[in-house]
Design a protein around this motif. Structure first.
Motif, mmCIF file in Angstrom:
data_model
loop_
_atom_site.group_PDB
_atom_site.id
_atom_site.type_symbol
_atom_site.label_atom_id
_atom_site.label_comp_id
_atom_site.label_asym_id
_atom_site.label_seq_id
_atom_site.Cartn_x
_atom_site.Cartn_y
_atom_site.Cartn_z
ATOM 1 N N MET A 232 -18.627 77.832 -84.836
ATOM 2 C CA MET A 232 -19.414 76.917 -85.667
ATOM 3 C C MET A 232 -18.709 76.644 -86.997
ATOM 4 N N ASN A 233 -19.254 75.698 -87.745
ATOM 5 C CA ASN A 233 -18.612 75.268 -88.993
ATOM 6 C C ASN A 233 -18.435 76.398 -90.012
ATOM 7 N N PHE A 234 -19.332 77.392 -89.993
ATOM 8 C CA PHE A 234 -19.252 78.498 -90.960
ATOM 9 C C PHE A 234 -17.874 79.162 -90.951
ATOM 10 N N TRP A 235 -17.235 79.231 -89.790
ATOM 11 C CA TRP A 235 -15.930 79.899 -89.649
ATOM 12 C C TRP A 235 -14.763 78.948 -89.918
ATOM 13 N N MET A 236 -15.078 77.702 -90.270
ATOM 14 C CA MET A 236 -14.009 76.706 -90.484
ATOM 15 C C MET A 236 -13.596 76.616 -91.948
ATOM 16 N N GLU B 51 -10.824 64.269 -88.826
ATOM 17 C CA GLU B 51 -10.815 62.919 -88.257
ATOM 18 C C GLU B 51 -12.248 62.505 -87.985
ATOM 19 N N TYR B 52 -12.625 61.266 -88.321
ATOM 20 C CA TYR B 52 -13.983 60.823 -88.033
ATOM 21 C C TYR B 52 -14.139 60.435 -86.556
ATOM 22 N N SER B 53 -13.164 59.706 -86.043
ATOM 23 C CA SER B 53 -13.198 59.304 -84.627
ATOM 24 C C SER B 53 -13.102 60.542 -83.734
ATOM 25 N N LEU B 54 -14.063 60.695 -82.821
ATOM 26 C CA LEU B 54 -14.047 61.875 -81.957
ATOM 27 C C LEU B 54 -12.854 61.862 -80.999
ATOM 28 N N VAL B 55 -12.376 60.671 -80.660
ATOM 29 C CA VAL B 55 -11.196 60.581 -79.785
ATOM 30 C C VAL B 55 -9.968 61.129 -80.521
ATOM 31 N N ALA C 31 -20.039 67.260 -85.496
ATOM 32 C CA ALA C 31 -19.742 67.457 -86.924
ATOM 33 C C ALA C 31 -18.630 68.491 -87.091
ATOM 34 N N GLU C 32 -18.671 69.527 -86.273
ATOM 35 C CA GLU C 32 -17.640 70.575 -86.356
ATOM 36 C C GLU C 32 -16.272 70.053 -85.912
ATOM 37 N N ALA C 33 -16.268 69.214 -84.875
ATOM 38 C CA ALA C 33 -15.001 68.617 -84.416
ATOM 39 C C ALA C 33 -14.388 67.774 -85.525
ATOM 40 N N ARG C 34 -15.250 67.047 -86.248
ATOM 41 C CA ARG C 34 -14.763 66.222 -87.353
ATOM 42 C C ARG C 34 -14.232 67.106 -88.482
ATOM 43 N N GLU C 35 -14.940 68.185 -88.775
ATOM 44 C CA GLU C 35 -14.515 69.074 -89.865
ATOM 45 C C GLU C 35 -13.201 69.777 -89.517
ATOM 46 N N LEU C 36 -13.114 70.255 -88.279
ATOM 47 C CA LEU C 36 -11.926 71.011 -87.871
ATOM 48 C C LEU C 36 -10.671 70.137 -87.848
ATOM 49 N N SER C 37 -10.841 68.862 -87.498
ATOM 50 C CA SER C 37 -9.692 67.972 -87.325
ATOM 51 C C SER C 37 -9.442 67.078 -88.523
ATOM 52 N N LYS D 207 -23.093 66.848 -78.536
ATOM 53 C CA LYS D 207 -23.720 65.886 -79.449
ATOM 54 C C LYS D 207 -25.248 65.977 -79.414
ATOM 55 N N GLY D 208 -25.749 67.160 -79.039
ATOM 56 C CA GLY D 208 -27.212 67.355 -79.054
ATOM 57 C C GLY D 208 -27.923 66.353 -78.162
ATOM 58 N N GLU D 209 -28.888 65.646 -78.724
ATOM 59 C CA GLU D 209 -29.676 64.681 -77.932
ATOM 60 C C GLU D 209 -28.820 63.527 -77.403
ATOM 61 N N HIS D 210 -27.580 63.414 -77.897
ATOM 62 C CA HIS D 210 -26.700 62.327 -77.451
ATOM 63 C C HIS D 210 -25.716 62.769 -76.365
ATOM 64 N N GLY D 211 -25.874 63.979 -75.827
ATOM 65 C CA GLY D 211 -25.034 64.405 -74.723
ATOM 66 C C GLY D 211 -23.810 65.184 -75.151
ATOM 67 N N ALA D 212 -22.809 65.219 -74.279
ATOM 68 C CA ALA D 212 -21.602 66.003 -74.534
ATOM 69 C C ALA D 212 -20.390 65.306 -73.941
#
Lengths: 309, 309
Positions: free
Chosen positions: B149-153, B184-188, B176-182, B206-211
């Motif tokens: 999770m973001n806490f470890w980033m 990059e805003y674009s998930l791709v 959100a964590e993928a964006r923080e770790l990279s 993505k929670g209610e938006h799937g994975a």
């Protein structure tokens, strides 16, 4: 079959994190017509412009087979103009300018040649004007699709909006609008309430998170294609609606199963739209390119599970 | 095959718009174990609790076939406790209390009987502890899956986290964590950068938006099931990871195509988890119920398009 759309044909000036444009051609009906033209052989357009409009742009639409004779040109008047700036997340934007101009006196007249159109797509515009268009159709079209937005969900427009909603077969709105219209946070609950207002089908657009199609107790979900960059989201919803209706018109099938396909084609068209500013990308498409993009959607969600029982 | 998971077994107190609980049993490894137990015949659990823990809860896990002998019980110490309150949108929450207690001195020891486990699922915990677990495995497991999770980033944990990321096959984080770790805003674009850090597969939740599942240049999207209500989202990500790994373990297949199926099963498990507080719903499931839910996912995204070319 044939598709009639009513909506704005206008100028936009757009700023995104990737750049900005001077006045370019936009408007809901413009995006709808471009998108639908790749599917439907007969796209009829009712709108209003000033004589400042770029007539070459209408010629380009005509070359795509769009009938633009329903566009009223007001002499000495200026076309509708909108200007906006998108934030980094591309889901929120600030409106910098709205000049209604010819829209202030728009009184849509459906030409005789259009009144038997099979599909009527009401682009986002004042609901009282959408009602006027419905009332001019000779007989009820095979399918009426309504696109609208949150602006019309408040007084003094809400009454007319609910009246239109009660007369259409398909309503397309985004997730925030579905919540506002229904006063429900859960989209499942929102959909139930909205379907009870009249439409047989409800499309909830979730932008980069895809779209949901509700019908009776069924629900279908179409993803959005994950993109490296969303360059300019302007017109994506209109492009979606144009592809959706164009595909239904082309395939002459308005069943739930075909609407699922139409949503995938609409989503594919929207994924092209956001790749460049304005309608630029929609002007250079070919049908094989569209089919390739639809293949990307199929690959994106395809899995094979054989259940044990 | 067999599945080893390490993570917290703890107490939670949860408040959502639908109600609130006293101290109930939670913790990442608890959710993982419950979820995986419906698929994997051999779930091994490494964790730490105080002697205040409800031992009946461990008995329930044992009855599901979970091996709890790797849970260290610290005499005279208290179990990890977390308390939080969810906002109306269920995507954001405030932490009301975090009492680390036994976690402060947790030094995970992998029992001899576990060191040949085929799949290692590292639940969300200090990355330096996750590293210790990897180093105790006799040989590299067939698959190492990392949840974090973001806490470890952030400093001082980011170095250890990147070291773990470099050693695993699958990383699961949220958008959100993928964006923080990279950065990059674009998930791709984010996915490309993160895959370059080591993992062969990246799951972005993505929670209610799937994975989304990324692998080399391929991407797979799994929707979330539209639900009337999300009652309590606590543990949904852990439940997803447990179902994902449990399914891979059960089917003895860690190919990309099978990971797609595993994501659907993981999503189905998560959709049950949020229906009630804590692990309550996970305790009463049957495999036919899970298959019925997976059928809902198939119906949700199923469409048939025959391309023209």
């Amino acid at each position: 079959m044939s598709l009639l759309t009513v909506g704005t044909v206008a100028f936009d000036a757009i700023e995104t994190p990737f750049g900005k444009t001077d006045k370019i051609v936009g408007g809901a009906a413009t995006y709808i017509a471009w998108s639908a033209s790749y599917f439907s052989k007969k796209v009829n357009l009712v709108s209003v412009i000033g004589d400042d409009f770029d007539m070459n742009e209408l010629e380009l639409l005509k070359k795509r087979g769009v009938d633009t004779s329903g566009i009223e040109i007001k002499k000495g008047k200026k076309s509708f103009f909108w200007s906006g700036k998108y934030h980094l997340d591309m889901n929120t934007r600030d409106t910098l300018a709205t000049e209604l101009n010819v829209l202030l006196e728009f009184n849509p007249v459906v030409p005789e040649a259009y009144i038997n159109s099979d599909i009527l797509l009401l682009g986002n515009i004042d609901p009282s004007l959408q009602l006027k268009v419905i009332n001019q159709m000779q007989e009820k079209p095979k399918l009426i699709v309504l696109d609208t937005m949150n602006f019309w969900m408040t007084a003094p427009f809400l009454g007319a909006l609910k009246e239109v909603i009660g007369k259409v077969d398909v309503l397309t709105i985004n997730d925030a609008e579905a919540r506002e219209l229904s006063n429900e946070y859960s989209l499942v609950k929102a959909a139930k309430k909205i379907l009870a207002m009249g439409p047989k089908y409800l499309v909830i657009k979730k932008g980069e998170h895809g779209a949901l199609l509700f019908h009776e107790n069924e629900v279908f979900f179409a993803p959005a294609l994950p993109l490296e960059d969303v360059f300019d989201p302007t017109g994506a919803g209109d492009t979606f609606a144009g592809g959706f209706c164009g595909y239904l018109d082309k395939t002459r099938d308005i069943s739930f199963d075909n609407m699922k396909r139409a949503i995938i084609y609409g989503s594919a068209m929207a994924s092209f739209c956001v790749e460049k500013f304005g309608t630029e990308r929609l002007k250079t498409l070919s049908y094989p390119e569209i089919e390739d993009r639809v293949k990307d959607f199929i690959d994106l969600v395809q899995f094979d599970i054989v259940l044990e029982d």
